[in-house]
Design an enzyme around this catalytic site. Sequence first.
Site, mmCIF file in Angstrom:
data_model
loop_
_atom_site.group_PDB
_atom_site.id
_atom_site.type_symbol
_atom_site.label_atom_id
_atom_site.label_comp_id
_atom_site.label_asym_id
_atom_site.label_seq_id
_atom_site.Cartn_x
_atom_site.Cartn_y
_atom_site.Cartn_z
ATOM 1 N N SER A 10 37.023 20.602 -39.390
ATOM 2 C CA SER A 10 36.630 20.883 -40.780
ATOM 3 C C SER A 10 35.577 22.213 -41.132
ATOM 4 C CB SER A 10 36.210 19.611 -41.676
ATOM 5 O OG SER A 10 35.700 20.095 -42.745
ATOM 6 N N HIS A 35 40.840 22.778 -40.599
ATOM 7 C CA HIS A 35 41.008 22.072 -42.046
ATOM 8 C C HIS A 35 40.039 22.792 -42.827
ATOM 9 C CE1 HIS A 35 41.657 18.033 -44.128
ATOM 10 N NE2 HIS A 35 40.302 18.080 -44.457
ATOM 11 N N ASP A 37 38.445 22.092 -46.652
ATOM 12 C CA ASP A 37 38.262 21.276 -47.799
ATOM 13 C C ASP A 37 37.903 21.870 -49.117
ATOM 14 O OD1 ASP A 37 38.341 18.581 -46.752
ATOM 15 O OD2 ASP A 37 36.773 19.336 -45.223
ATOM 16 N N MET A 39 37.184 21.516 -53.172
ATOM 17 C CA MET A 39 36.449 20.668 -54.151
ATOM 18 C C MET A 39 36.153 21.271 -55.295
ATOM 19 S SD MET A 39 33.784 18.766 -51.344
ATOM 20 C CE MET A 39 34.624 18.294 -49.695
ATOM 21 N N HIS A 68 43.179 20.810 -47.737
ATOM 22 C CA HIS A 68 43.059 19.438 -48.246
ATOM 23 C C HIS A 68 42.312 19.613 -49.752
ATOM 24 C CE1 HIS A 68 40.324 15.332 -48.025
ATOM 25 N NE2 HIS A 68 41.545 15.437 -49.135
ATOM 26 N N MET A 70 41.081 18.446 -52.939
ATOM 27 C CA MET A 70 40.349 17.370 -53.780
ATOM 28 C C MET A 70 40.123 17.954 -55.087
ATOM 29 S SD MET A 70 38.030 16.314 -50.353
ATOM 30 C CE MET A 70 38.458 17.820 -49.538
ATOM 31 N N MET A 139 41.682 8.925 -45.653
ATOM 32 C CA MET A 139 40.614 9.302 -45.890
ATOM 33 C C MET A 139 39.669 8.211 -45.397
ATOM 34 S SD MET A 139 40.110 12.279 -47.177
ATOM 35 C CE MET A 139 38.296 12.065 -46.992
ATOM 36 N N ASP A 175 40.263 11.499 -41.609
ATOM 37 C CA ASP A 175 39.335 12.574 -41.992
ATOM 38 C C ASP A 175 38.307 11.773 -42.523
ATOM 39 O OD1 ASP A 175 38.327 14.756 -43.222
ATOM 40 O OD2 ASP A 175 39.499 15.056 -44.709
HETATM 41 C C1 DX5 Z 1 35.328 15.127 -46.855
HETATM 42 C C2 DX5 Z 1 36.130 16.106 -46.120
HETATM 43 C C3 DX5 Z 1 36.122 15.818 -44.660
HETATM 44 C C4 DX5 Z 1 34.716 16.388 -44.061
HETATM 45 C C5 DX5 Z 1 34.801 15.684 -42.820
HETATM 46 O O1 DX5 Z 1 35.346 15.014 -48.352
HETATM 47 O O2 DX5 Z 1 37.549 15.992 -46.718
HETATM 48 O O3 DX5 Z 1 37.389 16.994 -44.226
HETATM 49 O O4 DX5 Z 1 34.629 17.522 -43.998
HETATM 50 O O5 DX5 Z 1 33.376 15.824 -42.306
HETATM 51 P P1 DX5 Z 1 32.837 15.006 -41.187
HETATM 52 O O6 DX5 Z 1 33.803 14.877 -39.894
HETATM 53 O O7 DX5 Z 1 31.524 15.435 -40.957
HETATM 54 O O8 DX5 Z 1 33.118 13.491 -41.705
HETATM 55 ZN ZN ZN Z 2 39.170 17.157 -45.713
#
Ligand code: DX5
Ligand code: ZN
Length: 228
Positions: A10, A35, A37, A39, A68, A70, A139, A175
Amino acid sequence: MQRPLIIAPSILSADFAKLGQEVSAVDQAGADWIHVDVMDGHFVPNISIGPDVVKAIRQYTKKPLDVHLMIAPCDPYLEAFAKAGADHITVHVEAGPHIHRSLQHIRALGKKAGVTMNPGTPEITVENVIDLVDLILVMSVNPGFGGQKFITGALDKVRNLRAMAGGRPIDIEIDGGITSDIAPAVARAGANAFVAGSAVFKDRSPSSYGANIAAIRNAAALARGEAA
Ligand code: DX5
Ligand code: ZN
């Protein structure tokens, strides 16, 4: 037949000031997917990146960009992420009232459709869309931040979802809080794709990314009964 073992670093934990180099470093270090993320500061209490950044990193790897979302709503942005070069687009069941429509839309855009749910949401919420998904993301932390502790209740969720998927060609991805210590239990529960942010980028030293990815891969492979 087991789905292939996938390690997906990620980039949330990467150095954003040199994101292109970070993407190519984990690509060369053995990542299977990248990956990403996304947000919005509304669905989750943090803001990260948008379609223009996905487009910018696209040229640094040929590996699948596993995006992903969010964000809520997600529907108005699906096309932008598809055009930016996402290969997989994963949406949260909690992000709006029309998860079925969102997944149909992602497939109509020619992308792999993923569904995910927060730790407090039961896995049964994906049952009615199981034939519309290519991957299910579980998650194992509350979304919003990297570096959190793995929530062990995710193991039962993975087990139940693997059973629910039956013989369908669905990747089950985990994740949040993944390390080489926790990966074996997750693999035994039935997940085949492992997102890892802080465990891969922990010291921000590209020369260690290969070993960090290999540690998770080898731990999961052994648990799957495969040679590490
Ligand atoms: C959290 C994300 C994850 C995050 C995982 O909201 O969806 O993808 O980056 O990070 P680690 O591996 O550090 O938990
Ligand atoms: Zn993620």
